[in-house]
Write a protein that holds these residues in place. Structure first.
Motif, PDB file in Angstrom:
ATOM      1  N   LEU A 116       4.408  -8.013   5.106  1.00  0.00           N
ATOM      2  CA  LEU A 116       4.823  -6.880   5.708  1.00  0.00           C
ATOM      3  C   LEU A 116       4.283  -5.869   4.480  1.00  0.00           C
ATOM      4  O   LEU A 116       3.814  -4.820   4.618  1.00  0.00           O
ATOM      5  N   ALA A 117       4.367  -6.417   3.092  1.00  0.00           N
ATOM      6  CA  ALA A 117       3.880  -5.603   1.997  1.00  0.00           C
ATOM      7  C   ALA A 117       2.414  -5.573   2.005  1.00  0.00           C
ATOM      8  O   ALA A 117       2.005  -4.352   1.610  1.00  0.00           O
ATOM      9  N   THR A 118       1.506  -6.348   2.582  1.00  0.00           N
ATOM     10  CA  THR A 118      -0.029  -6.186   2.606  1.00  0.00           C
ATOM     11  C   THR A 118      -0.252  -5.352   3.998  1.00  0.00           C
ATOM     12  O   THR A 118      -1.491  -5.444   4.273  1.00  0.00           O
ATOM     13  N   HIS A 155      18.394   5.538   1.341  1.00  0.00           N
ATOM     14  CA  HIS A 155      19.387   4.885   0.453  1.00  0.00           C
ATOM     15  C   HIS A 155      19.038   3.347   0.232  1.00  0.00           C
ATOM     16  O   HIS A 155      19.562   2.693  -0.557  1.00  0.00           O
ATOM     17  N   GLN A 156      18.212   2.695   0.927  1.00  0.00           N
ATOM     18  CA  GLN A 156      17.871   1.430   0.997  1.00  0.00           C
ATOM     19  C   GLN A 156      18.992   0.363   0.597  1.00  0.00           C
ATOM     20  O   GLN A 156      19.098  -0.362  -0.053  1.00  0.00           O
ATOM     21  N   LYS A 157      19.990   0.737   1.658  1.00  0.00           N
ATOM     22  CA  LYS A 157      20.918  -0.254   1.822  1.00  0.00           C
ATOM     23  C   LYS A 157      21.139  -0.523   3.234  1.00  0.00           C
ATOM     24  O   LYS A 157      20.940   0.105   4.100  1.00  0.00           O
ATOM     25  N   HIS A 163       8.518  -7.966  -4.671  1.00  0.00           N
ATOM     26  CA  HIS A 163       8.606  -7.846  -6.217  1.00  0.00           C
ATOM     27  C   HIS A 163       9.301  -6.568  -6.663  1.00  0.00           C
ATOM     28  O   HIS A 163       8.630  -5.721  -7.302  1.00  0.00           O
ATOM     29  N   ASN A 164      10.560  -6.587  -6.058  1.00  0.00           N
ATOM     30  CA  ASN A 164      11.314  -5.408  -6.552  1.00  0.00           C
ATOM     31  C   ASN A 164      10.839  -4.133  -5.936  1.00  0.00           C
ATOM     32  O   ASN A 164      11.353  -3.165  -6.535  1.00  0.00           O
TER      33      ASN A 164
END
Length: 559
Positions: free
Chosen positions: A41-43, A106-108, A131-132
């Protein structure tokens, strides 16, 4: 009886939602704990992410046919991958879905019912990080009519789901029931079959989604139970109605009532006949019946007395178990407290052995070498002795706590509190909690049972410690203040962990009432109050200074 059925159905309804939440959490854990998922997903590797998620998607469909959505979203609001429509992506639907905007902001995690573009769904959202760094969110969804299916499968109950009319493009999948609405809610799902006319009847009767509602429909009688379906903001956006056919029960009750009326009529005629044939004979029979009733009453009183004894015995067992639990906690505290001195003793012995091996003098060495070695041994032995003395003091405190107080004696409040402090010092230190004792009273001697008083202080300190561990306040202190007003000693145990909820404050000293859920027994504070009362004292609790304060008041030297 209706309320009992309502409560039972409500419990099952909440269990279904909880079961689905756990179901999605297990799947989400597999995804979040895998770096390859997050990397894909990150890439923005859509093809790789699809292949990785495909086994999860197939398992999801196999376990629950109504689960029809696994959807990955990017932080900019664009759709990245729909497992149910993998060829549709890069469209921005966050403008239409408040839930997406909320989780990106909010990322919750979020969970609840949502009015989608086409229909209502039960959805679970979770933020994803690599990676946070926030890389997006994953969404799981299921059609809400799975709830109707489970009610029908488990209890043979049918129902309907009504959605607020302000939803976008609702009812595309259900044109037959599109026109059925009650107030601001429109019918979207139903497994009532031909009984959907029941909704039309409710519409004509101005039904208001009462929690309990009885209705006659044709030759059937139904009890209707209504429950709210809420979104992630706890706002009701839909209603579910479960219909229970009580026709057979109703007619059975009516039939029994008629039988009862007949029996009452026959008994009335019989009584009149008995009075007519002989009042004295009837009185005699009443006397015999009264004697029988008295005998049964005596038997009942004896049974009640036996049950009371059993209850008291069980309460005694529970209190003993509480005492044993406290002993277990104290043994654990002593174990923590002994680790440091045992480590020091072990280190000193090892160091002494090494020193002995390295400094063994030869026969022709001077006597001064032997003297230096003896002095070193003496120094190490004195250090070991101090550590052993510290351990012995801990055992003495523990022994005094376990020793039952058979008779009242004069004892020092401060001394007993310090004894408990020594026992719990390691546990408090492990949890970064500071315990301070402030003695403002010149004389703190009272007359009573010191062991029981120590048990009271132990309970209050442990409760304060549990509150601090659970709530993690900035101020991790426990302050015990000993003060005097006239002939009364006051002991105040204060923490700063948020205090006791107002709804619990009046009940915390009641037997078996706990605010700790399954981890609590509900007898700790009730035992505290009982011990203090037996010592002719009193205890009260209140919230001050951002925490809970328990104040004990006892008379000085009262015998």
């Amino acid at each position: 009886m209706q309320m009992k059925s309502y409560n039972h159905i409500e419990i099952f309804y909440n269990h279904l939602l909880y079961d689905y939440r756990l179901f999605y959490d297990r799947i989400l854990r597999d995804i979040k704990e895998s770096d390859v998922f997050m990397e894909a997903l990150a890439t923005r590797d859509r093809q790789r992410l699809y292949k990785l998620t495909l086994p999860v998607w197939e398992r999801l469909k196999e376990d629950e046919a109504r689960s029809n959505v696994i959807h990955y979203h990017l932080p900019n609001g664009n759709s990245f991958l729909r497992m149910h429509h993998p060829d549709q992506y890069d469209d921005n639907i966050s403008a239409l879905r408040e839930t997406l905007r909320h989780i990106h902001h909010h990322q919750k995690p979020l969970v609840g019912f949502e009015k989608g573009v086409y229909n209502l769904a039960y959805r679970s959202f979770a933020p994803l990080f690599y990676h946070n760094a926030y890389i997006g969110a994953v969404e799981f969804g299921a059609r809400p009519d799975y709830i109707l299916d489970r009610f029908k499968k488990s209890y043979n109950l049918k129902g309907m789901i009504f959605v607020k009319k302000d939803a976008l493009n609702l009812h595309r999948d259900a044109p037959i029931i599109k026109q059925l609405s009650i107030g601001e809610y429109a019918l979207q799902y139903s497994n009532m079959g031909g009984q959907n006319c029941l909704a039309q009847k409710l519409q004509r009767e101005d039904y208001l989604f009462n929690n309990l509602y009885g209705v006659n429909f044709g030759d059937k009688i139904y009890n209707l139970y209504s429950f709210d379906m809420k979104n992630f903001q706890n706002v009701t956006i839909a209603k579910i109605i479960i219909a229970e056919d009580v026709t057979v029960v109703y007619h059975t009750v009516v039939r029994h009532l008629w039988v009862m009326y007949g029996v009452i009529a026959l008994l009335t005629l019989l009584i009149l006949l008995i009075i007519y044939r002989g009042f004295r004979s009837f009185i005699g029979r009443l006397d015999r019946q009264n004697e029988e009733l008295r005998r049964h009453e005596e038997e009942l009183e004896e049974m009640v007395a036996q049950q009371i004894q059993i209850i008291r015995k069980n309460e005694s067992i529970i209190r003993q178990q509480s005492k044993m639990a406290e002993m277990g906690n104290m043994i654990g505290a002593i174990t923590h407290q002994w680790k440091q001195p045992l480590h020091v003793i072990s280190t000193l012995i090892a160091d002494l052995t090494i020193q002995s091996m390295m400094q063994t003098p030869k026969p022709n060495d001077c006597k001064e070498c032997f003297g230096q070695k003896d002095a070193l041994v003496q120094e190490y032995l004195e250090h070991i002795g101090l550590e052993v003395q510290y351990m012995n003091q801990t055992v003495e405190d523990f022994k005094n706590f376990l020793k039952p107080s058979k008779e009242k004696v004069a004892y020092s409040i401060t001394t007993q509190i310090q004894s408990v402090q020594r026992i719990l010092s390691a546990v408090l230190h492990k949890n970064s909690i500071a315990l301070a004792i402030f003695k403002e009273a010149q004389e703190d001697t009272v007359y009573g049972y010191p062991t029981e008083f120590a048990q009271v202080i132990l309970n209050l300190i442990n409760n304060a410690k549990d509150a601090i561990v659970a709530n993690s306040p900035d101020n991790r202190n426990i302050d015990i203040t000993i003060s005097q007003e006239n002939q009364t000693i006051e002991i105040a145990v204060q923490d700063y962990a948020g205090g006791v909820a107002s709804k619990d404050m009046e009940s915390i000293f009641i037997d078996y009432y706990t605010t700790k859920g399954e981890q609590g027994t509900g007898i700790g504070l009730s035992i505290v109050k009982e011990i203090v009362t037996n010592m002719n004292g009193e205890i009260e609790a209140k919230n001050i200074n951002g925490g809970a304060c328990f104040t004990i008041r006892m008379k000085k030297n009262q015998n």
